[in-house]
Design an enzyme around this catalytic site. Structure first.
Site, PDB file in Angstrom:
ATOM      1  N   ASP A  95     -41.806  23.641  68.124  1.00 22.21           N
ATOM      2  CA  ASP A  95     -42.029  22.745  68.965  1.00 22.21           C
ATOM      3  C   ASP A  95     -42.487  23.346  70.143  1.00 22.21           C
ATOM      4  OD1 ASP A  95     -42.416  20.269  70.333  1.00 22.21           O
ATOM      5  OD2 ASP A  95     -40.665  20.286  71.256  1.00 22.21           O
ATOM      6  N   ASP A 148     -36.463  20.249  70.200  1.00 23.00           N
ATOM      7  CA  ASP A 148     -35.228  19.691  71.034  1.00 23.00           C
ATOM      8  C   ASP A 148     -35.257  18.310  71.184  1.00 23.00           C
ATOM      9  OD1 ASP A 148     -37.380  19.487  72.395  1.00 23.00           O
ATOM     10  OD2 ASP A 148     -37.055  20.679  74.284  1.00 23.00           O
ATOM     11  N   ASP A 154     -38.030  15.523  66.661  1.00 24.04           N
ATOM     12  CA  ASP A 154     -37.896  16.527  65.956  1.00 24.04           C
ATOM     13  C   ASP A 154     -36.670  16.375  65.034  1.00 24.04           C
ATOM     14  OD1 ASP A 154     -39.588  18.181  67.284  1.00 24.04           O
ATOM     15  OD2 ASP A 154     -38.150  18.593  68.709  1.00 24.04           O
TER      16      ASP A 154
END
Length: 931
Positions: free
Chosen positions: A338, A665, A669
């Protein structure tokens, strides 16, 4: 009312594509009155509570079964049962003790049940303000139903998915759901295309996100498992857990050993029977061979080694949630990362100021008000650039964010919008005193920001301008009863309201077409660097208009400058990415942010490789899975992606035989974290959902810790290979010793209890010590292991063959010498010879443990006694071995007799031969590789 809620996995009602009137009509509700009490009850009976379903926890019996459901474990249990039936209770007890120890250790480490759905529930707001029967009331969020009218204010969590009806400067933080690093400006009046991505649905709000600014009103469109978070929860429940590469390899090894041992046992039994030996005696010999073939200590050693690896990981800021996942990161070939909070700091930072054609760069990132101002690579005194200080002065006044210092932790925290917060920090870096600012220029009125005007205006009364160093005024200026009109917003919009501009010397001048072109060119240049650009302007007025409107106050402004801000990359991320690349690991950015921003960040940190592409979520929607699997090899950045896209990306990578480590996070996700071979969550900025779904949590949110964890994962797997190599070479030597003795019609030199002692005590402690090795010096210069490579590769096979021959030769040599020289020393044929064989085998295996510390590097290069744990393990095993040999009450249990100096004179030269053979093998292999 019909069931028009979103149906995860099926057709969906696209509320964002409907007008407000159509939405209210389809939900059969009133914007001003809401639902009646009776209607709420009816819909609750129809739709259920607004909550997420929890998966039932795994029972203790299921966990216990998982520990026992292993081929090697079943073989050990079978050997224990046979031993007990034959009356060999000591052997049976010892084997079962190992089986039980392995199960207990496994259950303790696996005790953390997966609570991702419970964590998702925590994100839902516990209460909500609603309109029912025209009255405002507060109800538990779980009691909401489709059609309820919800009132929103700053600080509220969104209690369910909403189609917004009214928005007043409403901003919602959606980073946890979409990856968007900046709060989203919502607009209830717009109607969007049906294919608008989740991050672009500005007329909707989603369960679990946070209102950061403004207020609004929305109608509940979806509840519970049919919300966006519910769809993620549904995906989590549908993703099946898979075994890790280590588990697959160990299962493969265990089955191979098991079937091989059964075949050898059958062969020896039949051979002895054909030769006329007693069948019961041959059966006991076959059981002995089975015990020798199966490394009883392997399951326990693997479990304990992984637990030790977990402890080392914690010291490296990585918390492992599942024991068998320790090594998996070490085999990763791709990291799907990410952007927000992982590669970047998740802290908007002003990095550039443009005033009168001059660019000033700010050094220092994050919320700590420390840094420097640079022009053309040289540090400057910002006070010598009055137009720049005026830019920061206006930005600090026209601002609702607050920078808070926490003395106990020596940290700075931002309250309010991150974009405004970045301006506050930039002003603080320049020395702005906010208490003086508020005292000298108190705010008296404002026109809030809205998405149509694309600007915010504040009006400040001038009380004490000389008390504020940043203002453009001087001591001679008489400004009593004057007001400052401060404006910030989109550069093109603010520039149109200006008739003058501030020169860098702080002297106003008329704006010309050339000046406008210069400002817009600076804006384009900054935007091309993925900076979010804000323009600031001001004017002084003596008397405020009676009616304060944009038309009456936002005119004849003086343009001052542009502020460029970005969520900056972490300082250490470039070096970490380079380390990963050197180790043969590719990193792919997967983010919900805009493609332009993602590309700029990826290029700045060296993630985007030459010739590789950036794809968006819309691109993925137009691609079938086979096309994505082929294309993904050339894509380094995926932008504006949804949770479903992330799962597709992980699947496509895995279809290319990649071992995928997915970092993240946010709530968005979670499905991809679970789909990946190993999920890596951020411990500080990560949501509970990401942490509970992941296999590993980084406690410092530092990307460098991922590379460190990769290195440690490789070390752990390398150490597992070392003790598999060590145990198998020892066990095969034991098999060969017994087999050859039987083949040549000699008595068995080793009995079952001696074999158990060798496998569990003599070999067990050094094998554990091998788990404490720090790894070869070049472990991060090697490419990732092939996914299908077995634990026993060509190099190990060579070593095992050499060691089996060497250990078997010296053991049988000692046995034959004993039979020849001391046939009946202690009254029984074979006692001394068998003891000599047992001692030779034990000592040679202990000395061999030192050479097993590296498969390629010689003992002298890695340091003979550098592993202190190994030193103590060998000493402890030696002490126990001597106890078995010389303590009288232990001798009958282990069928040993005490040896004298005359025996040791014969044995000592034999003990070192296997270790020397191992070192010579390393030398030969290295010479061959170099050639």
């Amino acid at each position: 009312m019909e069931d028009k809620q979103t149906n995860a996995g099926g057709d969906a009602q696209l509320w964002h594509s409907l007008t407000i009137d159509d939405t209210l009509s389809r939900l059969e509700t009133s914007m001003d009155e809401g639902l009646s009490g009776e209607e709420v009850k009816r819909r609750q009976a129809n739709y259920g509570y607004n909550e997420l379903k929890e998966a039932p926890p795994k029972s203790i019996w299921a966990k216990l079964w998982a520990q026992f459901n292993d081929f090697v474990i079943w073989l050990l249990i079978g050997a224990a049962v046979i031993s007990a039936v034959l009356g060999e209770w000591v052997e049976a007890g010892a084997i079962m003790a190992i089986v039980i120890l392995n199960a207990v250790l496994g259950i303790i480490q696996e005790q953390r049940a997966e609570e991702e759905l419970a964590a998702l529930k925590k994100l839902a707001a516990p209460e909500a303000d609603v309109l029912r029967e025209g009255m405002r009331e507060t109800v538990p969020a779980r009691m909401l139903v489709p059609g309820d009218i919800v009132l929103l204010e700053a600080g509220n969590y969104i209690p369910s998915d909403l189609r917004l009806l009214e928005t007043f400067n409403l901003k919602v933080e959606e980073a946890a759901l979409t990856g968007e690093s900046v709060p989203v400006q919502k607009d209830a009046t717009i109607t969007l295309a049906a294919d608008a991505s989740l991050g672009d649905r500005r007329n909707a709000a989603f369960m679990g996100t946070l209102v950061s600014y403004g207020r609004g009103k929305g109608v509940v469109s979806d509840t519970g498992m049919k919300t966006e978070i519910g769809r993620i929860a549904e995906m989590l429940s549908q993703v099946e857990e898979e075994v890790t590469p280590l588990q697959r390899r160990l299962d493969q090894l265990g089955k191979t050993l098991g079937w091989a041992s059964l075949a050898i046992c059958a062969l020896v039994f039949l051979l002895g029977w054909v030769r006329g030996n007693d069948p019961l005696e041959m059966f006991l010999v076959a059981v002995s061979l089975a015990i020798a073939a199966v490394p009883e200590g392997l399951p326990a050693v693997v479990t304990i080694s992984l637990a030790l690896g977990m402890r080392e990981m914690i010291q490296r800021n990585a918390l492992i949630r599942r024991l068998s996942s320790v090594e998996t990161l070490g085999s990763a070939t791709v990291i799907g990362s990410d952007k927000t909070g992982t590669l970047t700091q998740n802290e908007m930072t002003v990095t550039q100021i443009s005033v009168d054609g001059r660019d000033i760069h700010l050094i220092g990132s994050g919320y700590r008000p420390e840094g420097a101002f640079m022009v053309d690579g040289e540090q400057i005194n910002i006070a010598e650039y009055p137009a720049a200080t005026t830019t920061l002065w206006i930005g600090a006044m026209n601002n609702d964010a607050q920078l808070v210092y926490k003395k106990e932790s020596n940290e700075y925290r931002m309250i309010g919008d991150p974009t405004e917060g970045s301006i506050v920090v930039a002003a603080a870096k320049a020395g702005q005193d906010f208490q003086h600012l508020e005292r000298a220029y108190p705010r008296v009125q404002e026109i809030p920001f809205d998405s149509e005007r694309k600007r915010m205006t504040t009006i400040h009364k001038v009380l004490d301008p000389q008390d504020e160093d940043f203002s453009p005024f001087h001591e001679s200026d008489d400004l009593s009863d004057w007001h400052v009109v401060a404006v910030k917003g989109a550069p093109d919009v603010v520039l149109e309201l200006c008739t003058q501009y501030e020169q860098y010397t702080d002297v106003p001048a008329d704006i010309t077409p050339e000046v406008r072109e210069r400002v817009l060119a600076a804006n384009d240049r900054m935007a091309s660097q993925a900076l979010r650009v804000i323009a600031v302007a001001y004017k002084m007025v003596k008397t405020l208009p009676e009616e304060l409107t944009p038309a009456t106050i936002e005119n004849d402004l003086t343009f001052v400058g542009l502020l460029g801000m970005i969520d900056p990359p972490r300082k250490e991320v470039t070096e970490s990415l380079e380390h990963a690349k050197k180790a043969g690991i590719r990193t792919v950015m997967i983010t919900g942010d805009y493609a332009k921003t993602a590309r700029a960040i990826a290029e700045s940190i060296g993630l985007l490789q030459p010739g590789h592409e950036v794809l968006t979520g819309k691109d993925l929607d137009q691609m079938e899975d086979p096309a994505l699997e082929a294309k993904i090899r050339e894509v380094d950045v995926f932008a504006r992606v949804s949770p479903e896209h992330k799962v597709r990306i992980v699947r496509a990578l895995r279809a290319n035989n990649e071992i995928v480590a997915m970092t993240g996070d946010g709530v968005n996700d979670a499905p991809a974290l679970k789909q990946a071979d190993i999920g890596v969550a951020m411990g500080i900025t990560g949501t509970d959902v990401a942490k509970e779904t992941a296999d590993m949590v980084l406690t410092d949110d530092n990307y460098s810790s991922i590379v460190s964890a990769i290195e440690q994962g490789r070390v752990i797997y390398s150490n597992i290979r070392k003790f598999v190599f060590y145990l198998l070479s020892c066990n095969l030597a034991e098999i060969a010793t017994i087999f050859l003795a039987i083949a040549f019609k000699l008595p068995s030199p080793l009995n079952p209890i001696q074999l158990l002692w060798l496998n569990l005590v003599t070999d067990g402690a050094p094998a554990l010590a091998l788990g404490m090795e720090k790894g070869d010096p070049d472990i991060m210069d090697q490419p990732p292991r092939p996914a299908k490579e077995p634990i026993i590769n060509k190099l190990m096979r060579t070593g095992i063959i050499v060691q089996t021959i060497a250990i078997t030769a010296v053991t049988l040599g000692a046995y034959l010498i004993g039979l020849y020289h001391w046939p009946v020393d202690h009254g029984n044929l074979n006692d001394t010879a068998a003891t000599m064989a047992f001692i030779t085998l034990s000592f040679s295996e202990l000395l061999r443990a030192f050479t097993a510390r590296s498969e390629r590097y010689p003992l002298l290069k890695i340091g003979m006694f550098k592993n202190k744990t190994m030193n103590w393990a060998v000493l402890a095993s030696l002490a126990l071995l001597l106890a078995v040999l010389y303590i009288p009450f232990l001798q009958p249990i282990f069928s040993t007799v005490p040896l004298g100096w005359e025996h040791w004179e014969v044995l000592v030269p034999l003990l070192f031969i296997p270790a020397l053979a191992a070192e010579l093998t390393k030398w030969f292999v290295s010479r061959k590789a170099a050639a």
